[in-house]
Design an enzyme around this catalytic site. Sequence first.
Site, mmCIF file in Angstrom:
data_model
loop_
_atom_site.group_PDB
_atom_site.id
_atom_site.type_symbol
_atom_site.label_atom_id
_atom_site.label_comp_id
_atom_site.label_asym_id
_atom_site.label_seq_id
_atom_site.Cartn_x
_atom_site.Cartn_y
_atom_site.Cartn_z
ATOM 1 N N ARG A 71 -17.530 -63.764 -4.025
ATOM 2 C CA ARG A 71 -16.434 -63.060 -3.338
ATOM 3 C C ARG A 71 -15.234 -62.957 -4.282
ATOM 4 O O ARG A 71 -14.496 -61.991 -4.275
ATOM 5 C CB ARG A 71 -16.058 -63.740 -2.021
ATOM 6 C CG ARG A 71 -14.864 -63.105 -1.348
ATOM 7 C CD ARG A 71 -14.762 -63.306 0.159
ATOM 8 N NE ARG A 71 -15.222 -64.594 0.643
ATOM 9 C CZ ARG A 71 -14.562 -65.739 0.506
ATOM 10 N NH1 ARG A 71 -13.394 -65.769 -0.090
ATOM 11 N NH2 ARG A 71 -15.072 -66.859 0.979
ATOM 12 N N TYR A 96 -5.744 -38.384 5.721
ATOM 13 C CA TYR A 96 -7.086 -38.755 6.171
ATOM 14 C C TYR A 96 -7.013 -39.460 7.537
ATOM 15 O O TYR A 96 -6.209 -40.387 7.723
ATOM 16 C CB TYR A 96 -7.708 -39.678 5.114
ATOM 17 C CG TYR A 96 -9.062 -40.194 5.487
ATOM 18 C CD1 TYR A 96 -10.151 -39.329 5.568
ATOM 19 C CD2 TYR A 96 -9.259 -41.538 5.770
ATOM 20 C CE1 TYR A 96 -11.402 -39.803 5.919
ATOM 21 C CE2 TYR A 96 -10.512 -42.016 6.119
ATOM 22 C CZ TYR A 96 -11.573 -41.141 6.194
ATOM 23 O OH TYR A 96 -12.805 -41.614 6.541
ATOM 24 N N ASP A 152 -2.884 -41.903 -2.364
ATOM 25 C CA ASP A 152 -4.322 -41.722 -2.141
ATOM 26 C C ASP A 152 -4.747 -40.529 -2.996
ATOM 27 O O ASP A 152 -4.407 -39.385 -2.698
ATOM 28 C CB ASP A 152 -4.588 -41.484 -0.647
ATOM 29 C CG ASP A 152 -6.079 -41.318 -0.331
ATOM 30 O OD1 ASP A 152 -6.857 -40.985 -1.249
ATOM 31 O OD2 ASP A 152 -6.454 -41.505 0.838
ATOM 32 N N LYS A 167 -16.390 -40.913 -2.627
ATOM 33 C CA LYS A 167 -16.325 -39.464 -2.820
ATOM 34 C C LYS A 167 -16.614 -39.117 -4.292
ATOM 35 O O LYS A 167 -17.708 -39.336 -4.755
ATOM 36 C CB LYS A 167 -14.958 -38.967 -2.342
ATOM 37 C CG LYS A 167 -14.507 -39.578 -1.002
ATOM 38 C CD LYS A 167 -15.354 -39.186 0.183
ATOM 39 C CE LYS A 167 -15.074 -39.993 1.455
ATOM 40 N NZ LYS A 167 -13.718 -40.072 1.886
#
Length: 386
Positions: free
Chosen positions: A53, A105, A177, A202
């Site tokens: 992690r 978004y 973003d 994306k």
Amino acid sequence: MSNQENNLRLGTTYIHAGAEPDPSTGAIMTPIYQTSTYVQQAPGVNKGFEYARSQNPTRKALEEAYAQIEQAKYGLAFSSGVAATDAVIKLLEPGDEVIAANDMYGGTYRLFTKIFAKFGIKFIYVDTTDATNISKAVTAKTKLIWIETPTNPLMNITDISAVAEISKKANAILCVDNTFASPYLQNPLTLGADIVMHSATKYLGGHSDLIQGCLMMNDTDLREQLYFIQKSSGAVPGPMDCFLVLRGIKTLHVRMQRHCENGEKVAHFLRNHPKVKRVYWCGFEDHHNYSIAKKQMRGFGGMMSFTLQDDSVENAKRVLSSTKVFSLAESLGGVESLINHPASMTHASIPREERIKNGLTDSLIRLSVGIEDVEDLIEDLNQAIG
Ligand SMILES: *Cc1c(COP(=O)(O)O)cnc(C)c1O
């Protein structure tokens, strides 16, 4: 290899970013270190890896690549784009204010309004295409400014340098973003932003085969705080997905060149079609903020939206169901072309009145133009529009 030291061009940087021969075998491709933990020589004596992690070598190579492709000092990988956004908001405290774009978004809007607002963080939504709207909304409590440019799905453009000036004066963090532009078309840190966020799902991944997000930054303190959140909240990606993004980044420039070429041709085809009413694409010279797009972007990409002359929802749904090469699906940025209905799909989490107020009508159709042969894309849209 660091592109900052070597001054490499974009394509060379993408191919070599984060790629060092594997120390144990010399493998040219970063191995998928599919492990949860690492054996220690003695308690506390280890090779810098303790528990996956906190650290994983495949993720580390990707984070180095993330930094290089955005001309940043640091990169951090998260299990999704929204997990990356979630980490940025966790820098804040109850009572802090965030100024955010009113056109962004849907999942970002949902995270802000449905998850974080209840912890006492206040979100103020403004039209960021005019930066003065942001300066008017600044108060002593403003800690973060969140913008998206170009926006999803209306392709609105915000002037990153102008907003960076406002955020510096306000002593607030500016996060951009940059998912729609990708690092190939725009690098917000070089324009004064503090953090860049991507949905790597994306264009960075580029093949519609994974979910991932990332943050890039230059400030060491900010990197330490965000790394602490990354390991404490735990939204880390697995090594297989990190490998796939590393692989995707190697072709980012080639894919983006074709997305831009195809995007331009499809946008002009739609604009000249008698049954199309309006096309939203930031490469048109009469686009509202074209001069800013031209100034801060290297190209205009393959994302666009449009409405039909017969502006009914039924007609839009008929077109959405009639394409054969474009697949009807959420998401974007993959090699294959997608068609989407924001009102019922990607942006359904935004209340209808809010949506319509911001120009996102029920009949709007969004395209993610892929890298197929563009004649096939145009023929497909032509038969679907009818
Ligand atoms: C998809 C997307 C996100 C969210 O990313 P996920 O990887 O789906 O969590 C955020 N911003 C934009 C602009 C997006 O397109």
